[in-house]
Write a protein that holds these residues in place. Structure first.
Motif, PDB file in Angstrom:
ATOM      1  N   ALA A 185       0.810  -1.225   0.000  1.00 53.55           N
ATOM      2  CA  ALA A 185       0.000   0.000   0.000  1.00 53.55           C
ATOM      3  C   ALA A 185       0.839   1.270   0.000  1.00 53.55           C
ATOM      4  O   ALA A 185       0.375   2.336   0.415  1.00 53.55           O
ATOM      5  CB  ALA A 185      -0.992   0.019   1.154  1.00 53.55           C
ATOM      6  N   VAL A 186       2.106   1.162  -0.435  1.00 55.41           N
ATOM      7  CA  VAL A 186       2.916   2.348  -0.698  1.00 55.41           C
ATOM      8  C   VAL A 186       3.437   2.246  -2.128  1.00 55.41           C
ATOM      9  O   VAL A 186       3.489   1.167  -2.714  1.00 55.41           O
ATOM     10  CB  VAL A 186       4.088   2.505   0.301  1.00 55.41           C
ATOM     11  N   PHE A 187       3.822   3.388  -2.680  1.00 56.16           N
ATOM     12  CA  PHE A 187       4.227   3.434  -4.082  1.00 56.16           C
ATOM     13  C   PHE A 187       5.593   2.804  -4.291  1.00 56.16           C
ATOM     14  O   PHE A 187       6.545   3.099  -3.577  1.00 56.16           O
ATOM     15  CB  PHE A 187       4.244   4.893  -4.558  1.00 56.16           C
ATOM     16  N   SER A 188       5.687   1.921  -5.294  1.00 54.60           N
ATOM     17  CA  SER A 188       6.945   1.312  -5.742  1.00 54.60           C
ATOM     18  C   SER A 188       7.699   0.660  -4.583  1.00 54.60           C
ATOM     19  O   SER A 188       8.821   1.039  -4.249  1.00 54.60           O
ATOM     20  CB  SER A 188       7.831   2.357  -6.429  1.00 54.60           C
ATOM     21  N   ARG A 189       7.078  -0.342  -3.999  1.00 48.76           N
ATOM     22  CA  ARG A 189       7.608  -0.947  -2.778  1.00 48.76           C
ATOM     23  C   ARG A 189       8.834  -1.820  -2.989  1.00 48.76           C
ATOM     24  O   ARG A 189       9.551  -2.128  -2.023  1.00 48.76           O
ATOM     25  CB  ARG A 189       6.523  -1.766  -2.077  1.00 48.76           C
ATOM     26  N   GLU A 190       9.133  -2.235  -4.209  1.00 46.02           N
ATOM     27  CA  GLU A 190      10.224  -3.183  -4.423  1.00 46.02           C
ATOM     28  C   GLU A 190      11.524  -2.549  -4.880  1.00 46.02           C
ATOM     29  O   GLU A 190      12.576  -3.180  -4.829  1.00 46.02           O
ATOM     30  CB  GLU A 190       9.789  -4.241  -5.445  1.00 46.02           C
ATOM     31  N   ARG A 191      11.461  -1.303  -5.322  1.00 50.76           N
ATOM     32  CA  ARG A 191      12.662  -0.627  -5.842  1.00 50.76           C
ATOM     33  C   ARG A 191      12.373   0.855  -5.977  1.00 50.76           C
ATOM     34  O   ARG A 191      11.221   1.288  -5.909  1.00 50.76           O
ATOM     35  CB  ARG A 191      13.036  -1.195  -7.219  1.00 50.76           C
ATOM     36  N   VAL A 192      13.424   1.622  -6.184  1.00 46.02           N
ATOM     37  CA  VAL A 192      13.240   3.023  -6.544  1.00 46.02           C
ATOM     38  C   VAL A 192      12.755   3.056  -7.984  1.00 46.02           C
ATOM     39  O   VAL A 192      13.439   2.561  -8.886  1.00 46.02           O
ATOM     40  CB  VAL A 192      14.545   3.821  -6.394  1.00 46.02           C
ATOM     41  N   ASP A 193      11.568   3.595  -8.207  1.00 43.97           N
ATOM     42  CA  ASP A 193      10.988   3.575  -9.546  1.00 43.97           C
ATOM     43  C   ASP A 193      11.800   4.460 -10.489  1.00 43.97           C
ATOM     44  O   ASP A 193      12.501   5.383 -10.060  1.00 43.97           O
ATOM     45  CB  ASP A 193       9.534   4.045  -9.490  1.00 43.97           C
ATOM     46  N   PRO A 194      11.738   4.198 -11.802  1.00 46.76           N
ATOM     47  CA  PRO A 194      12.574   4.944 -12.755  1.00 46.76           C
ATOM     48  C   PRO A 194      12.350   6.454 -12.729  1.00 46.76           C
ATOM     49  O   PRO A 194      13.295   7.223 -12.894  1.00 46.76           O
ATOM     50  CB  PRO A 194      12.162   4.347 -14.110  1.00 46.76           C
ATOM     51  N   GLY A 195      11.104   6.893 -12.536  1.00 52.74           N
ATOM     52  CA  GLY A 195      10.852   8.327 -12.496  1.00 52.74           C
ATOM     53  C   GLY A 195      11.522   8.996 -11.315  1.00 52.74           C
ATOM     54  O   GLY A 195      12.174  10.041 -11.449  1.00 52.74           O
ATOM     55  N   THR A 196      11.360   8.411 -10.133  1.00 55.29           N
ATOM     56  CA  THR A 196      12.006   8.962  -8.940  1.00 55.29           C
ATOM     57  C   THR A 196      13.511   8.961  -9.086  1.00 55.29           C
ATOM     58  O   THR A 196      14.185   9.937  -8.728  1.00 55.29           O
ATOM     59  CB  THR A 196      11.579   8.168  -7.699  1.00 55.29           C
ATOM     60  N   ARG A 197      14.053   7.884  -9.631  1.00 59.95           N
ATOM     61  CA  ARG A 197      15.507   7.814  -9.825  1.00 59.95           C
ATOM     62  C   ARG A 197      15.980   8.926 -10.758  1.00 59.95           C
ATOM     63  O   ARG A 197      17.019   9.566 -10.505  1.00 59.95           O
ATOM     64  CB  ARG A 197      15.904   6.442 -10.378  1.00 59.95           C
ATOM     65  N   LEU A 198      15.236   9.178 -11.832  1.00 60.22           N
ATOM     66  CA  LEU A 198      15.618  10.246 -12.757  1.00 60.22           C
ATOM     67  C   LEU A 198      15.588  11.604 -12.070  1.00 60.22           C
ATOM     68  O   LEU A 198      16.495  12.429 -12.245  1.00 60.22           O
ATOM     69  CB  LEU A 198      14.674  10.243 -13.967  1.00 60.22           C
ATOM     70  N   LEU A 199      14.564  11.844 -11.257  1.00 61.23           N
ATOM     71  CA  LEU A 199      14.478  13.115 -10.531  1.00 61.23           C
ATOM     72  C   LEU A 199      15.602  13.246  -9.510  1.00 61.23           C
ATOM     73  O   LEU A 199      16.194  14.330  -9.366  1.00 61.23           O
ATOM     74  CB  LEU A 199      13.115  13.231  -9.851  1.00 61.23           C
ATOM     75  N   VAL A 200      15.924  12.175  -8.814  1.00 64.33           N
ATOM     76  CA  VAL A 200      17.031  12.205  -7.853  1.00 64.33           C
ATOM     77  C   VAL A 200      18.322  12.639  -8.527  1.00 64.33           C
ATOM     78  O   VAL A 200      19.086  13.454  -8.000  1.00 64.33           O
ATOM     79  CB  VAL A 200      17.213  10.823  -7.188  1.00 64.33           C
ATOM     80  N   GLU A 201      18.583  12.094  -9.704  1.00 61.33           N
ATOM     81  CA  GLU A 201      19.842  12.399 -10.380  1.00 61.33           C
ATOM     82  C   GLU A 201      19.838  13.800 -10.998  1.00 61.33           C
ATOM     83  O   GLU A 201      20.895  14.400 -11.168  1.00 61.33           O
ATOM     84  CB  GLU A 201      20.113  11.350 -11.464  1.00 61.33           C
ATOM     85  N   ALA A 202      18.655  14.331 -11.306  1.00 59.12           N
ATOM     86  CA  ALA A 202      18.578  15.627 -11.974  1.00 59.12           C
ATOM     87  C   ALA A 202      18.456  16.805 -11.016  1.00 59.12           C
ATOM     88  O   ALA A 202      18.907  17.910 -11.328  1.00 59.12           O
ATOM     89  CB  ALA A 202      17.375  15.642 -12.926  1.00 59.12           C
ATOM     90  N   MET A 203      17.861  16.595  -9.846  1.00 56.42           N
ATOM     91  CA  MET A 203      17.524  17.723  -8.962  1.00 56.42           C
ATOM     92  C   MET A 203      18.772  18.443  -8.467  1.00 56.42           C
ATOM     93  O   MET A 203      19.810  17.828  -8.215  1.00 56.42           O
ATOM     94  CB  MET A 203      16.692  17.230  -7.767  1.00 56.42           C
ATOM     95  N   ARG A 204      18.636  19.751  -8.346  1.00 52.36           N
ATOM     96  CA  ARG A 204      19.741  20.580  -7.863  1.00 52.36           C
ATOM     97  C   ARG A 204      19.359  21.132  -6.490  1.00 52.36           C
ATOM     98  O   ARG A 204      18.409  21.917  -6.366  1.00 52.36           O
ATOM     99  CB  ARG A 204      20.039  21.702  -8.861  1.00 52.36           C
ATOM    100  N   ILE A 205      20.122  20.716  -5.500  1.00 49.53           N
ATOM    101  CA  ILE A 205      19.855  21.074  -4.110  1.00 49.53           C
ATOM    102  C   ILE A 205      21.070  21.797  -3.551  1.00 49.53           C
ATOM    103  O   ILE A 205      22.191  21.277  -3.609  1.00 49.53           O
ATOM    104  CB  ILE A 205      19.580  19.815  -3.247  1.00 49.53           C
ATOM    105  N   GLY A 206      20.872  22.980  -3.004  1.00 44.45           N
ATOM    106  CA  GLY A 206      21.967  23.708  -2.379  1.00 44.45           C
ATOM    107  C   GLY A 206      22.236  23.193  -0.973  1.00 44.45           C
ATOM    108  O   GLY A 206      21.342  22.627  -0.325  1.00 44.45           O
ATOM    109  N   PRO A 207      23.446  23.387  -0.453  1.00 43.79           N
ATOM    110  CA  PRO A 207      23.815  22.823   0.847  1.00 43.79           C
ATOM    111  C   PRO A 207      23.020  23.366   2.022  1.00 43.79           C
ATOM    112  O   PRO A 207      22.945  22.723   3.074  1.00 43.79           O
ATOM    113  CB  PRO A 207      25.297  23.165   0.983  1.00 43.79           C
TER     114      PRO A 207
END
Length: 215
Positions: free
Chosen positions: A35-57
């Motif tokens: 009952a949670v999203f993508s319980r078996e792995r980091v889904d491809p969309g989230t993974r793409l956003l993780v790699e693209a997002m720009r976060i300042g310190p």
């Protein structure tokens, strides 16, 4: 009736699982459940956003609809002097996000339960991250976009990932109508990452020109 990941209080029996993932060159451990999203792995969309997002310190970041916490936990590692908030209406997901933050040694993040930005009234953000709940419908996604836009600091940015099959072209048009700036930051495997800045409040085609000039 099958429960969705945006069900506030899932009644589906628990069946916890755990996996590891390398994101932004760092290893993370995540515990998930039914009952949670993508319980078996980091889904491809989230993974793409993780790699693209720009976060300042030192950024203040919101993971809007955090699930079990992938985006927010990675963001917290990237913003060691900042603060990360994670919110989800699914109580089971929020509990997992809180436990996963602790499991991964994250101390600069907190999780709140609720719908949209409601639990975070008065807080403004440098960055808001969202893998939207497309199964909840277009109206729900547009509402979350509006709440996110209103919660950004001046110069802050909303980062959204969505698949072509989930309505990427439609959402891109909407983002372009309600923000001054829109960038298609990355795309891979049928997913797009959009970065929007400059919340307008209402769509461009609904704005009234105060000085229309001569006809």
């Amino acid at each position: 009736m099958t429960e969705h990941y945006f069900t506030p209080r899932p009644q589906t029996p628990h069946e916890e699982a755990e996996f590891t993932a390398v994101l932004r060159g760092m290893e993370f451990r995540f515990r998930t459940d039914r009952a949670v999203f993508s319980r078996e792995r980091v889904d491809p969309g989230t993974r793409l956003l993780v790699e693209a997002m720009r976060i300042g310190p030192a950024d203040t970041v919101l993971d809007l609809g955090c699930g079990y916490g992938v985006l927010g936990i990675v963001a917290a590692r990237l913003a060691p002097q900042g603060r990360v908030y994670m919110v989800d209406m699914n109580e089971r997901a929020a509990r997992l996000a809180e436990a996963n933050a602790e499991r991964n040694g994250v101390r600069n993040a907190e999780v709140r339960v609720g719908d949209g930005t409601g639990p975070l009234a008065g807080i403004r953000f440098d960055v808001i991250l969202m893998n939207p709940p497309v199964r909840a419908g277009k109206a729900a996604v547009h509402r979350l976009v509006a709440e996110a836009g209103a919660a950004l600091k001046p110069g802050g940015s909303l980062w959204v990932v969505i698949g072509n099959k989930q309505g990427a072209p439609s959402l891109k048009r909407h983002l372009g109508a309600v923000f001054r700036e829109l960038e298609d930051v990355d795309r891979k495997g049928g997913y797009h990452v959009y970065r929007a800045q400059g919340w307008l409040g209402v769509p461009r085609d609904e704005r009234i020109d105060a000085n229309p000039g001569p006809k």
